[in-house]
Design a protein around this motif. Sequence first.
Motif, PDB file in Angstrom:
ATOM      1  N   ILE A 104       6.065  19.187 -12.160  1.00 42.09           N
ATOM      2  CA  ILE A 104       6.650  17.952 -12.689  1.00 42.09           C
ATOM      3  C   ILE A 104       5.554  16.924 -12.934  1.00 42.09           C
ATOM      4  CG2 ILE A 104       8.231  16.053 -12.171  1.00 42.09           C
ATOM      5  CD1 ILE A 104       9.837  18.019 -10.466  1.00 42.09           C
ATOM      6  N   GLN A 105       4.613  16.835 -12.000  1.00 41.81           N
ATOM      7  CA  GLN A 105       3.519  15.871 -12.149  1.00 41.81           C
ATOM      8  C   GLN A 105       2.730  16.118 -13.426  1.00 41.81           C
ATOM      9  OE1 GLN A 105      -0.056  16.701 -11.672  1.00 41.81           O
ATOM     10  NE2 GLN A 105      -0.446  14.632 -12.416  1.00 41.81           N
ATOM     11  N   GLN A 106       2.461  17.380 -13.742  1.00 37.41           N
ATOM     12  CA  GLN A 106       1.690  17.679 -14.940  1.00 37.41           C
ATOM     13  C   GLN A 106       2.479  17.375 -16.209  1.00 37.41           C
ATOM     14  OE1 GLN A 106      -1.666  20.669 -14.540  1.00 37.41           O
ATOM     15  NE2 GLN A 106       0.024  21.773 -13.615  1.00 37.41           N
ATOM     16  N   ASN A 107       3.794  17.546 -16.164  1.00 36.75           N
ATOM     17  CA  ASN A 107       4.614  17.187 -17.315  1.00 36.75           C
ATOM     18  C   ASN A 107       4.623  15.683 -17.538  1.00 36.75           C
ATOM     19  OD1 ASN A 107       5.322  19.834 -17.853  1.00 36.75           O
ATOM     20  ND2 ASN A 107       7.152  19.771 -16.571  1.00 36.75           N
ATOM     21  N   ILE A 108       4.517  14.916 -16.447  1.00 39.19           N
ATOM     22  CA  ILE A 108       4.575  13.458 -16.554  1.00 39.19           C
ATOM     23  C   ILE A 108       3.194  12.865 -16.802  1.00 39.19           C
ATOM     24  CG2 ILE A 108       5.095  11.328 -15.286  1.00 39.19           C
ATOM     25  CD1 ILE A 108       7.277  12.853 -13.828  1.00 39.19           C
ATOM     26  N   SER A 109       2.224  13.254 -15.985  1.00 36.00           N
ATOM     27  CA  SER A 109       0.916  12.600 -16.000  1.00 36.00           C
ATOM     28  C   SER A 109      -0.160  13.385 -16.722  1.00 36.00           C
ATOM     29  CB  SER A 109       0.458  12.329 -14.558  1.00 36.00           C
ATOM     30  OG  SER A 109       1.408  11.554 -13.874  1.00 36.00           O
ATOM     31  N   GLY A 110       0.028  14.696 -16.892  1.00 37.41           N
ATOM     32  CA  GLY A 110      -1.007  15.489 -17.535  1.00 37.41           C
ATOM     33  C   GLY A 110      -2.144  15.838 -16.594  1.00 37.41           C
ATOM     34  N   ARG A 111      -3.342  15.944 -17.151  1.00 34.90           N
ATOM     35  CA  ARG A 111      -4.511  16.374 -16.387  1.00 34.90           C
ATOM     36  C   ARG A 111      -4.939  15.310 -15.384  1.00 34.90           C
ATOM     37  NH1 ARG A 111      -8.369  20.165 -16.754  1.00 34.90           N
ATOM     38  NH2 ARG A 111      -7.327  21.022 -18.579  1.00 34.90           N
ATOM     39  N   GLN A 157       0.836  -1.210   0.000  1.00 37.77           N
ATOM     40  CA  GLN A 157       0.000   0.000   0.000  1.00 37.77           C
ATOM     41  C   GLN A 157       0.868   1.256   0.000  1.00 37.77           C
ATOM     42  OE1 GLN A 157      -3.419  -0.128   2.804  1.00 37.77           O
ATOM     43  NE2 GLN A 157      -2.730  -2.211   3.271  1.00 37.77           N
ATOM     44  N   ALA A 158       1.909   1.257   0.823  1.00 39.15           N
ATOM     45  CA  ALA A 158       2.788   2.426   0.898  1.00 39.15           C
ATOM     46  C   ALA A 158       3.521   2.645  -0.420  1.00 39.15           C
ATOM     47  CB  ALA A 158       3.788   2.250   2.043  1.00 39.15           C
ATOM     48  N   TRP A 159       3.932   1.544  -1.085  1.00 37.18           N
ATOM     49  CA  TRP A 159       4.624   1.673  -2.363  1.00 37.18           C
ATOM     50  C   TRP A 159       3.719   2.326  -3.395  1.00 37.18           C
ATOM     51  CZ3 TRP A 159       9.178   2.149  -4.177  1.00 37.18           C
ATOM     52  CH2 TRP A 159      10.263   1.526  -3.575  1.00 37.18           C
ATOM     53  N   CYS A 160       2.464   1.928  -3.446  1.00 38.45           N
ATOM     54  CA  CYS A 160       1.534   2.510  -4.413  1.00 38.45           C
ATOM     55  C   CYS A 160       1.394   4.016  -4.188  1.00 38.45           C
ATOM     56  CB  CYS A 160       0.169   1.827  -4.305  1.00 38.45           C
ATOM     57  SG  CYS A 160       0.139   0.115  -4.889  1.00 38.45           S
ATOM     58  N   VAL A 161       1.180   4.421  -2.947  1.00 34.54           N
ATOM     59  CA  VAL A 161       1.023   5.836  -2.645  1.00 34.54           C
ATOM     60  C   VAL A 161       2.320   6.591  -2.917  1.00 34.54           C
ATOM     61  CG1 VAL A 161       0.529   7.500  -0.810  1.00 34.54           C
ATOM     62  CG2 VAL A 161      -0.787   5.387  -0.966  1.00 34.54           C
ATOM     63  N   TYR A 162       3.447   6.013  -2.542  1.00 31.24           N
ATOM     64  CA  TYR A 162       4.748   6.649  -2.752  1.00 31.24           C
ATOM     65  C   TYR A 162       5.005   6.900  -4.231  1.00 31.24           C
ATOM     66  CZ  TYR A 162       9.852   7.188  -2.539  1.00 31.24           C
ATOM     67  OH  TYR A 162      11.133   7.649  -2.660  1.00 31.24           O
ATOM     68  N   LEU A 163       4.729   5.916  -5.075  1.00 30.04           N
ATOM     69  CA  LEU A 163       4.964   6.068  -6.508  1.00 30.04           C
ATOM     70  C   LEU A 163       4.046   7.121  -7.111  1.00 30.04           C
ATOM     71  CD1 LEU A 163       5.369   2.320  -7.547  1.00 30.04           C
ATOM     72  CD2 LEU A 163       7.171   4.045  -7.428  1.00 30.04           C
ATOM     73  N   MET A 164       2.771   7.127  -6.704  1.00 31.46           N
ATOM     74  CA  MET A 164       1.829   8.073  -7.287  1.00 31.46           C
ATOM     75  C   MET A 164       2.054   9.499  -6.803  1.00 31.46           C
ATOM     76  SD  MET A 164      -1.848   6.088  -7.428  1.00 31.46           S
ATOM     77  CE  MET A 164      -1.845   5.614  -5.693  1.00 31.46           C
ATOM     78  N   VAL A 165       2.332   9.673  -5.517  1.00 35.95           N
ATOM     79  CA  VAL A 165       2.376  11.017  -4.936  1.00 35.95           C
ATOM     80  C   VAL A 165       3.772  11.633  -5.016  1.00 35.95           C
ATOM     81  CG1 VAL A 165       2.096  12.325  -2.794  1.00 35.95           C
ATOM     82  CG2 VAL A 165       0.432  10.571  -3.422  1.00 35.95           C
ATOM     83  N   VAL A 166       4.783  10.881  -4.658  1.00 36.79           N
ATOM     84  CA  VAL A 166       6.138  11.435  -4.599  1.00 36.79           C
ATOM     85  C   VAL A 166       6.818  11.414  -5.957  1.00 36.79           C
ATOM     86  CG1 VAL A 166       8.391  11.223  -3.483  1.00 36.79           C
ATOM     87  CG2 VAL A 166       6.308  10.744  -2.181  1.00 36.79           C
ATOM     88  N   HIS A 167       6.546  10.375  -6.755  1.00 37.22           N
ATOM     89  CA  HIS A 167       7.207  10.253  -8.058  1.00 37.22           C
ATOM     90  C   HIS A 167       6.246  10.404  -9.230  1.00 37.22           C
ATOM     91  CE1 HIS A 167      11.144   9.287  -6.420  1.00 37.22           C
ATOM     92  NE2 HIS A 167      10.534   8.519  -5.544  1.00 37.22           N
ATOM     93  N   PHE A 168       4.991  10.797  -8.965  1.00 37.54           N
ATOM     94  CA  PHE A 168       4.049  11.222  -9.994  1.00 37.54           C
ATOM     95  C   PHE A 168       3.772  10.134 -11.041  1.00 37.54           C
ATOM     96  CE2 PHE A 168       7.483  14.363  -9.202  1.00 37.54           C
ATOM     97  CZ  PHE A 168       6.878  15.009  -8.138  1.00 37.54           C
ATOM     98  N   VAL A 169       3.862   8.871 -10.643  1.00 33.77           N
ATOM     99  CA  VAL A 169       3.593   7.774 -11.559  1.00 33.77           C
ATOM    100  C   VAL A 169       2.083   7.652 -11.734  1.00 33.77           C
ATOM    101  CG1 VAL A 169       3.870   5.302 -11.989  1.00 33.77           C
ATOM    102  CG2 VAL A 169       5.693   6.583 -10.849  1.00 33.77           C
ATOM    103  N   PRO A 170       1.556   7.680 -12.977  1.00 30.94           N
ATOM    104  CA  PRO A 170       0.110   7.523 -13.184  1.00 30.94           C
ATOM    105  C   PRO A 170      -0.392   6.190 -12.640  1.00 30.94           C
ATOM    106  CG  PRO A 170       1.182   8.327 -15.178  1.00 30.94           C
ATOM    107  CD  PRO A 170       2.277   7.940 -14.240  1.00 30.94           C
TER     108      PRO A 170
END
Length: 492
Positions: free
Chosen positions: A436-443, A173-186
């Motif tokens: 950075i998040q918007q450059n990676i993931s967009g809207r 669970q922590a890995w999922c949140v970490y990837l999405m929030v800290v590293h902006f992974v869609p």
Amino acid sequence: MSALEDLSRDELIVLARAQAERIAEQDARIAELTDRLARLEHLLSRNSSNSSLSPSRDDDAGRTPPRPRSGGGSKRSRGKQPGAPGVNLTWREVPDERRDRFPEGSCGCGADLTAGRDLGVVDRYQQHEIPLVAVRVTQYDQHAVACRCGIVHTATRPEGSRSGPVGYGPNLQAWCVYLMVVHFVPVQRCRQLVESLTGTAPSVGFVHGMLTRAAVLLDEADKRIRALLTAACVVCADETPLRVGPAAAPAGRKKAVRYLLVACTRWVTHYLVGGRDLDTFKAMVIADMAAGSVIVHDRYQNYDAGPFAHLLHQLCCAHLLRDLAGAGEVYPGEHWPAQIADALRGLIHQANLARDAGATTIGQTVTDDLVRLFRQGVLVGLKATDAHGSRPGERKARLLLETLHDRQADVLRFTTDLRIPATSNQAERDLRPAKIQQNISGRLTSEDRTRDRYKILGYVSTAAKHGLNQMTVLRDVFLGRLWIPDPTPATG
């Protein structure tokens, strides 16, 4: 010419008037095109050194790149700078594991090397490696026991467990949140990444739902962060556009965009998703700060609105210096933009030196000289632009000078109280992840999930400012060990 000679006087007058009208139309068209060309050249001249554009926009087609810095400073070489701390693998006297390796196979004489005589260790090598990650399924059987008094006690489930017979553990669970929030992974890529690394394939709904679950668990910490900011004596604030929700612009708006607002110190970070209107600003933590507290900002008008009349202001000098650089390009023959900028940089440098030396104030003699240069430059600039034209950039330069003159105390407040930073760079750094998040993931599709995302980011940003590992504090959230920031450093 013969045709003109045959015209009567009245016909010649009509022809002359028609030609005069066409000439006037052409002159108006030329003036319009000249004005449009001037505006276009002014827009193309904007870059990260003379406006709020990010450095990534400096490479846009047709844009004028920033000028090299003057003053004889040498350009930094690439790589590690002299005096910077090095990072390298070091030998551990006590390794986590030790393995002996012996030669294998046969000698040239045909004898088996396993029967050879051990001559001792002749070479040592330490390898830093991570274990291969694979999901492990652990079944917990909760037993019940009956006390001699008749009361039945049942074992509790392990930390981080969820309701139902099957669930994912706190690490995943922590890995999922970490990837999405800290590293902006869609979300979809996060699910694919977890599957590639661990062999398990959580659903997209589960991964996305982790944002809400983590945000709910962080309610108490979020309230503490907000309370710490309201108690702080100095807070940096900034805002940036954020593409959230439907792509179609709502009625009355030109763009389908919201804003992300941040209030922060060097110890805590708090985000707010909303508009750039006064109602959103009134919901920021700065509205609850004590009278006499200082907000450092970029001169956006809402910071000076009535709800914040009880606060003092420090205008961001980084924005002022960029605007002065732009004014220097609008008035290339004038000395006042450079004089004001040099005085301002000198004051910032002296404040940094005094702060590093542990002093509480800057030397008065040094301050007086630089402030005098600052004031003189502003007065000269006001006189030089008293009758400014309509050329692009001239009105902005005039408004800048009026701000420097009328709000000198708000510009130079950092020189009288070294707790106040000269710039809102801390807020800009805390907003950079959103860009950075918007450059990676967009809207981002959901405004509610976006609020969850930035509640979590504010928490892990605050934890990082306290020297804590972001992944560790996220894992502890799902284990029920919520870290609450200490009020001492944030309000001191």
